[in-house]
Structures are given as structure tokens and as C-alpha cells.
Write a protein that holds these residues in place. Structure first.
Motif, short mmCIF file in Angstrom:
data_model
loop_
_atom_site.label_atom_id
_atom_site.label_comp_id
_atom_site.label_asym_id
_atom_site.label_seq_id
_atom_site.Cartn_x
_atom_site.Cartn_y
_atom_site.Cartn_z
N GLU A 1 0.83 -1.21 0.00
CA GLU A 1 0.00 0.00 0.00
C GLU A 1 0.86 1.26 0.00
OE1 GLU A 1 -3.67 2.14 2.41
OE2 GLU A 1 -2.92 0.21 3.10
N HIS A 2 1.95 1.22 0.77
CA HIS A 2 2.81 2.40 0.87
C HIS A 2 4.06 2.28 0.03
CE1 HIS A 2 0.34 2.53 4.60
NE2 HIS A 2 0.25 3.79 4.25
N TYR A 3 4.11 1.21 -0.79
CA TYR A 3 5.18 1.06 -1.75
C TYR A 3 6.56 1.07 -1.08
CZ TYR A 3 7.74 1.58 -6.12
OH TYR A 3 8.60 1.40 -7.18
N ARG A 4 6.71 0.15 -0.12
CA ARG A 4 7.98 0.04 0.61
C ARG A 4 8.38 -1.42 0.71
NH1 ARG A 4 5.83 4.33 4.30
NH2 ARG A 4 4.96 2.65 5.57
N ALA A 5 9.68 -1.68 0.69
CA ALA A 5 10.18 -3.04 0.88
C ALA A 5 11.52 -2.97 1.59
CB ALA A 5 10.33 -3.76 -0.46
N SER A 6 11.81 -4.01 2.37
CA SER A 6 13.10 -4.07 3.06
C SER A 6 13.56 -5.51 3.14
CB SER A 6 13.01 -3.46 4.46
OG SER A 6 12.11 -4.20 5.27
N PHE A 7 14.87 -5.69 3.25
CA PHE A 7 15.48 -7.01 3.40
C PHE A 7 16.43 -6.94 4.58
CE2 PHE A 7 18.78 -10.20 1.94
CZ PHE A 7 17.98 -11.31 2.20
N ASP A 8 16.17 -7.76 5.59
CA ASP A 8 16.94 -7.71 6.85
C ASP A 8 16.96 -6.30 7.42
OD1 ASP A 8 17.41 -10.38 6.80
OD2 ASP A 8 19.52 -10.25 6.23
N GLY A 9 15.84 -5.59 7.28
CA GLY A 9 15.70 -4.26 7.85
C GLY A 9 16.29 -3.14 7.01
N VAL A 10 16.91 -3.49 5.87
CA VAL A 10 17.50 -2.47 5.00
C VAL A 10 16.52 -2.15 3.87
CG1 VAL A 10 19.44 -1.89 3.49
CG2 VAL A 10 19.81 -3.35 5.50
N ALA A 11 16.21 -0.87 3.71
CA ALA A 11 15.24 -0.46 2.69
C ALA A 11 15.74 -0.79 1.29
CB ALA A 11 14.96 1.04 2.81
N ILE B 1 14.93 -9.79 -12.67
CA ILE B 1 15.58 -10.61 -11.64
C ILE B 1 16.96 -10.06 -11.32
CG2 ILE B 1 16.60 -12.87 -11.15
CD1 ILE B 1 13.69 -13.08 -10.81
N ARG B 2 17.72 -9.73 -12.36
CA ARG B 2 19.06 -9.17 -12.15
C ARG B 2 19.00 -7.90 -11.32
NH1 ARG B 2 19.93 -10.71 -17.55
NH2 ARG B 2 19.44 -8.59 -18.28
N ASN B 3 18.03 -7.05 -11.62
CA ASN B 3 17.92 -5.79 -10.88
C ASN B 3 17.57 -6.04 -9.41
OD1 ASN B 3 18.48 -4.27 -13.15
ND2 ASN B 3 16.33 -4.02 -13.72
N VAL B 4 16.64 -6.96 -9.16
CA VAL B 4 16.26 -7.26 -7.78
C VAL B 4 17.44 -7.88 -7.04
CG1 VAL B 4 14.75 -8.63 -6.30
CG2 VAL B 4 13.81 -7.48 -8.30
N ARG B 5 18.15 -8.80 -7.69
CA ARG B 5 19.32 -9.42 -7.06
C ARG B 5 20.37 -8.37 -6.69
NH1 ARG B 5 20.23 -14.74 -10.92
NH2 ARG B 5 19.59 -16.31 -9.40
N ARG B 6 20.59 -7.44 -7.61
CA ARG B 6 21.58 -6.40 -7.35
C ARG B 6 21.19 -5.56 -6.13
NH1 ARG B 6 21.15 -1.37 -9.02
NH2 ARG B 6 19.66 -1.92 -10.66
N LYS B 7 19.90 -5.24 -6.02
CA LYS B 7 19.45 -4.41 -4.90
C LYS B 7 19.45 -5.19 -3.58
CE LYS B 7 16.94 -1.38 -8.00
NZ LYS B 7 15.64 -0.83 -8.47
N LEU B 8 19.16 -6.49 -3.66
CA LEU B 8 19.25 -7.32 -2.46
C LEU B 8 20.71 -7.44 -2.01
CD1 LEU B 8 16.76 -10.22 -3.33
CD2 LEU B 8 16.45 -8.46 -1.58
N ALA B 9 21.62 -7.56 -2.99
CA ALA B 9 23.05 -7.67 -2.66
C ALA B 9 23.57 -6.39 -2.02
CB ALA B 9 23.85 -7.99 -3.92
N GLN B 10 23.01 -5.25 -2.43
CA GLN B 10 23.41 -3.99 -1.81
C GLN B 10 22.96 -3.93 -0.35
OE1 GLN B 10 21.60 -1.17 -4.48
NE2 GLN B 10 23.32 -1.20 -5.93
N ALA B 11 21.79 -4.54 -0.09
CA ALA B 11 21.27 -4.56 1.29
C ALA B 11 22.04 -5.55 2.15
CB ALA B 11 19.78 -4.89 1.28
N CYS B 12 22.38 -6.71 1.58
CA CYS B 12 23.09 -7.75 2.33
C CYS B 12 24.15 -8.37 1.43
CB CYS B 12 22.12 -8.83 2.82
SG CYS B 12 21.01 -8.27 4.11
N PRO B 13 25.33 -7.77 1.38
CA PRO B 13 26.40 -8.26 0.49
C PRO B 13 26.73 -9.73 0.72
CG PRO B 13 26.96 -6.13 1.45
CD PRO B 13 25.73 -6.60 2.16
N GLY B 14 27.02 -10.41 -0.39
CA GLY B 14 27.43 -11.81 -0.30
C GLY B 14 26.28 -12.79 -0.26
N GLN B 15 25.06 -12.31 -0.29
CA GLN B 15 23.90 -13.19 -0.24
C GLN B 15 23.08 -13.06 -1.52
OE1 GLN B 15 21.74 -13.12 3.54
NE2 GLN B 15 23.35 -11.85 4.40
#
Length: 224
Positions: A138-148, A195-209
């Protein structure tokens, strides 16, 4: 169909706005119409429309600007309406955050069909929460391990699809059905790009994963 779901029409051609309003009302939707682009953001902030039909050319403020600002605080589906054929490529690219587009002139029945298709694809805006992923649609927000995560609308839908069914393998065709409501000509490699874009952004939030795994010749899955 969601009975009485509220649809916002932003269109400065009175006859066209009335035509769309009448057809959507007959289809069971509650419809509100605005004329001036300056009215849109304040109205959306104080209401909760399920979908917005947004004209590209408006008095006060144009639809592109409005859509970009909307995406800063809301994931409400947006269908852009345009008479400018030269803008179609830009709209198709979804770089403004729109979910779909319709070119004038169009059939009002087509508008109703597009609205129904998008609302079927995304029947409700909700919070999707897993142990490590949190998505507030609804508010267009997402986070991974608490990182936006700074996700586009398509990327948000993609991650949300995975988060609802961790461990499930999705084929490219299944993911395309989740991402696009219309029948635009896209290749299955479009999914690979997202998929590549999402992976890249997840990697920025949690490097190495890399929680999104690919299965050669089959598809993708989320493993947390």
C-alpha cells in the motif's frame, strides 16, 4: 471483482471522463473524477483508491510528474491514458512507475477490461512479511533484513510474488503473468532483466547473499 472498489479517473475531457465513469459504474465500481493535475496527490493522500486512470496531458500538472510522485508513497495501480503516440515507448518501459497504458481513441469496454485485469492480478494491497523480507504494498515500501530496498513497481511485484511462496519455483511465463496485466509483446528475457535488478538491490542490502536462485531451464525461486 472487488465490489465497489474505488477508481479515480483524472481526465480533463468531460465527455471522455463521463464515458469512462459510466462504464466503470455499470461494472460495479465506485468512481471519482478529477480534472486538474494539481488535485491528484492531495486527493490520493486522503483517500484509498484501488486504481487510477491518469491522463498524460492535464491542466496544472502533467500525468508523468504525478505518477512519479505517487510512486514515492503509494503502490496503487496506475493506467496512463495518452493521445501522444511518441510517449508509448516511454510508458511501455514503465520507467515512470505506471502499470499499464491506453492510447486514445479507445473503447470504454477496453478500459473496463484493463481495470479488471489489473485488479485480478493484484486483488488487494497488503503487507507481505517473511522472516527477512518485509513488503508494504500500500505504501510502496520493501526491506530485506531491515534495509530499505529501492524497487520499481515491477520489481516490487516480483519480490512480493516470491515472498508469498518461498521455495516455490516459478517459470518465466508464470512470473510474466504476475508482472503484466496486458498482452504487450515481451520476451521471457524480460523477467531475467528484472531478476538481475532485484538481485543487485538485495546484494546492496546484504552483500554476499543471493536469496533468489535460478534453476536452469525451469525458473526461479526464493530461498531465505
Amino acid at each position: 471483482m472487488e465490489e465497489h472498489a474505488e477508481i479515480l479517473i483524472v481526465e480533463d475531457e468531460p465527455k471522455l471522463a463521463t464515458l469512462m465513469r459510466d462504464y466503470l459504474s455499470m461494472a460495479g465500481y465506485a468512481v471519482h473524477c478529477l480534472v486538474n493535475g494539481l488535485e491528484v496527490i492531495p486527493w490520493v493522500r486522503s483517500h484509498t483508491p484501488r486504481l487510477i486512470l491518469l491522463d498524460l496531458m492535464l491542466p496544472g500538472r502533467d500525468g508523468l510528474d504525478i505518477c512519479k510522485e505517487l510512486r514515492g508513497f503509494s503502490a496503487v495501480p496506475v493506467i496512463m491514458i495518452t493521445a501522444r503516440v511518441e510517449e508509448v515507448d516511454r510508458l511501455l518501459g514503465l520507467d515512470i512507475g505506471a502499470d499499464d497504458y491506453i492510447c486514445k481513441p479507445f473503447s470504454p469496454r477496453e478500459v473496463v477490461a484493463r481495470v479488471k485485469a489489473i485488479l485480478r492480478r493484484s486483488p488487494q494491497l497488503e503487507v507481505v512479511a517473511q522472516a527477512r523480507i518485509h513488503i508494504d504494498e500500500e505504501h510502496y515500501r520493501a526491506s530485506f533484513d531491515g534495509v530499505a530496498l529501492d524497487l520499481t513497481p515491477v520489481e516490487l511485484r516480483l519480490l512480493s510474488t516470491f515472498a508469498r511462496a518461498p521455495g516455490r519455483v516459478f517459470s518465466r511465463d508464470q512470473l510474466l503473468d504476475k508482472l503484466y496485466s496486458d498482452h504487450r509483446v515481451v520476451t521471457d528475457r524480460t523477467v531475467d532483466s528484472h531478476i538481475r535488478n532485484v538481485r543487485r538491490k538485495l546484494a546492496q542490502a546484504c552483500p554476499g547473499q543471493d536469496p533468489i536462485q535460478s534453476l536452469y531451464g525451469v525458473g526461479y525461486k526464493l530461498e531465505l
